[in-house]
Design a protein around this motif. Structure first.
Motif, short mmCIF file in Angstrom:
data_model
loop_
_atom_site.label_atom_id
_atom_site.label_comp_id
_atom_site.label_asym_id
_atom_site.label_seq_id
_atom_site.Cartn_x
_atom_site.Cartn_y
_atom_site.Cartn_z
N ASP A 88 1.00 -1.27 0.09
CA ASP A 88 0.05 -0.15 0.08
C ASP A 88 0.73 1.26 -0.21
O ASP A 88 1.84 1.13 0.62
CB ASP A 88 -0.98 -0.02 1.18
N SER A 104 0.88 5.52 0.31
CA SER A 104 0.25 6.77 0.78
C SER A 104 1.35 7.91 1.05
O SER A 104 2.08 8.06 1.93
CB SER A 104 -0.42 6.43 2.11
N TYR A 124 3.75 0.63 2.75
CA TYR A 124 3.48 -0.38 3.71
C TYR A 124 3.58 -1.77 2.90
O TYR A 124 3.02 -1.85 1.82
CB TYR A 124 2.14 -0.19 4.39
N LYS A 159 7.92 -1.34 6.55
CA LYS A 159 7.32 -0.10 6.04
C LYS A 159 8.65 0.81 5.62
O LYS A 159 9.62 0.82 6.14
CB LYS A 159 6.54 0.66 6.96
N THR A 174 -3.91 -1.88 3.86
CA THR A 174 -4.56 -0.55 3.14
C THR A 174 -4.38 0.52 4.30
O THR A 174 -4.13 0.13 5.43
CB THR A 174 -6.12 -0.53 2.82
N SER A 175 -4.38 1.90 3.86
CA SER A 175 -4.15 2.87 4.80
C SER A 175 -5.30 4.04 4.71
O SER A 175 -5.87 4.15 3.45
CB SER A 175 -2.84 3.49 4.60
N ASP A 176 -5.46 4.71 5.60
CA ASP A 176 -6.53 5.70 5.75
C ASP A 176 -6.07 6.83 6.54
O ASP A 176 -6.05 6.78 7.97
CB ASP A 176 -7.79 5.13 6.32
N ASN A 180 -3.78 8.38 9.00
CA ASN A 180 -2.86 7.90 9.93
C ASN A 180 -2.94 6.49 10.52
O ASN A 180 -2.54 6.02 11.62
CB ASN A 180 -2.77 8.85 11.23
N LEU A 184 -3.78 2.28 9.85
CA LEU A 184 -3.33 1.07 8.82
C LEU A 184 -4.56 0.12 9.16
O LEU A 184 -4.75 -0.30 10.27
CB LEU A 184 -1.74 0.60 9.30
N ASN A 203 0.44 3.39 13.62
CA ASN A 203 1.74 3.23 13.41
C ASN A 203 2.65 2.94 14.71
O ASN A 203 3.72 3.15 14.54
CB ASN A 203 2.05 4.64 12.76
#
Length: 326
Positions: A99, A101, A106, A125, A152-154, A156, A158, A180
Motif C-alpha cells: 500500500d 500513501s 507499507y 514500512k 490498506t491505509s487511511d 494515519n 493502517l 503506526n
C-alpha cells in the motif's frame, strides 16, 4: 536469454498493471515499449506479487522469489531501482501486498518462520518512498495461522486483513488495526470466509471475501469509532449464482469497485469470467454484476487486479485468461 513461462507471465502481468491505466485514460490503442523488470533464472511467483503507483508517478512493486525464499521490492521512477530484500533469512515468505500513501510504503506478507507449519503475518514500512525499510515485525498472534493478507491505509491508520484457519478448510477473517504503533486485532468483525481484501477511505473500511460454503462474494463495511470498528450488515454481490473466487476491491471518492472470478456453471472446474460490481454510495447499494470477459474463457483465478486511476471516473482492470489456449 530464454525465460520460463512463469517468468514471462510475471513480467507480462507487471506490464499490464503498469500501463493499463494509461491506455484506458488515453482511450486509444497506444502501448508503451515493454521493459524487463528483472533478469533472473529464479522461480518468480507471478501470482504472489503486487504493484502500486504513488501520486508522484513512482511505481512500487513487491513479489515472492520462491527460489531464494525472499520478498523482493523494487521501485521505478525514471529508472528501475536495485532489488531490496524485505524479508529475513529465517522466513519462508509468500503472498506480499503493498500500500502506498504519499512517501510512505507499507508491505505485509505471510511467512513460516524456521520452517514451522503455522504461517504468521509480518509488516514492514518505508517512510522515504522505498529507499530504506524497517525490520519486519510480527502482526498476527502465535495461535492464529494467517493466510492471504492484504493491507490498506487511511490517513494515519493502517489496516491488515487475513484469513485465519480454524480447522481444515474453515477460515475466519481477521482485521488488524494500527496507528503506526502497536497492532491490535479487532474482535468485532465476525466474518467466516477466505481470500479477503480490504480498502479504506475517510474512516470507513470496506471488506470483500469469498464464502467457502455457498460460493458467494460478500461485502461488509466497517466505520471506525476511535478504538472500535462498527460493522454493517453483509451484502452478497453475486446473488449466489455461480461460484465466486478471489475478489479485489478499490475505493475513491465514496465509489467502490469490486471484481472477482466467477465460475458460471462451466463444464470444467476452474473456468469462469471476471465479474464486476460497483457502489456509488459507500457500499449501501450495489449494481448487478456484469461480465467483463468474453466467450467464457478460462480465467486464471488469482491473476486479476482493479485500480482506480487519478481520474476517479476511470478504472483499470487486468486479468489473465486462455484466449491463446496457453
Amino acid at each position: 536469454m530464454f525465460y520460463t513461462k512463469k517468468e514471462f507471465l510475471w513480467v507480462f502481468a507487471i506490464l499490464v498493471l503498469l500501463f493499463s491505466g494509461k491506455i484506458t485514460e488515453a482511450n486509444d490503442s497506444y502501448w508503451q515499449d515493454n521493459e524487463l523488470i528483472l533478469d533472473t533464472q529464479n522461480n518468480i511467483q507471478f501470482n504472489q506479487g503486487n504493484v502500486e503507483e504513488s501520486n508522484n508517478g513512482i511505481i512500487h512493486l513487491v513479489w515472492n522469489d520462491e527460489t531464494e525464499n525472499k520478498i523482493i521490492y523494487m521501485r521505478k521512477n525514471y529508472n528501475l531501482s536495485q532489488p531490496i530484500v524485505l524479508s529475513t533469512e529465517n522466513q519462508n515468505p509468500s503472498f506480499p501486498r503493498i500500500d502506498v500513501s504519499g512517501n510512505k510504503i507499507y508491505v505485509v506478507y505471510q511467512a513460516r518462520v524456521n520452517n514451522e507449519w503455522t504461517p504468521r503475518l509480518y509488516f514492514t514500512k518505508s517512510l522515504d518512498s522505498g529507499l530504506t525499510w524497517s525490520n519486519p515485525i510480527q502482526v498476527s498472534e502465535e495461535n492464529r495461522p494467517s493466510f492471504y493478507p492484504d493491507i490498506t491505509s487511511d490517513h494515519n491508520l493502517l489496516y491488515i486483513i487475513s484469513a485465519t484457519r480454524i480447522y481444515e478448510y474453515n477460515y475466519e477473517i481477521d482485521v488488524y488495526k494500527s496507528d503506526n504503533n502497536d497492532w491490535i486485532r479487532d474482535s468485532n468483525v465476525e466474518i467466516t470466509g477466505n481470500n479477503p481484501r480490504i480498502a479504506a477511505e475517510n474512516g470507513r473500511i470496506h471488506i470483500v471475501w469469498s464464502e467457502m460454503g455457498n460460493c458467494s462474494i460478500s461485502y461488509k463495511r466497517g466505520i471506525n469509532h476511535g478504538n472500535n470498528i462498527l460493522y454493517d450488515a453483509e451484502h452478497i454481490l453475486n446473488n449466489y449464482y455461480g461460484c465466486g473466487q478471489m475478489p479485489e476491491i478499490d475505493v475513491k471518492s465514496n465509489n467502490l469497485h469490486v471484481i472477482w472470478n466467477d465460475i458460471q456453471n462451466q463444464e470444467y472446474p476452474g473456468m469462469g469470467d471476471i465479474f464486476y460490481s460497483k457502489s456509488e454510495n459507500n457500499g449501501i447499494t450495489w449494481t448487478n454484476p456484469i461480465s467483463l470477459t468474453q466467450e467464457h474463457r478460462t480465467v486464471i483465478s488469482n491473476l486479476h487486479s482493479i485500480k482506480i486511476n487519478k481520474n476517479p471516473n476511470v478504472i483499470s482492470v487486468a486479468w489473465s485468461d486462455n484466449r491463446n489456449f496457453n
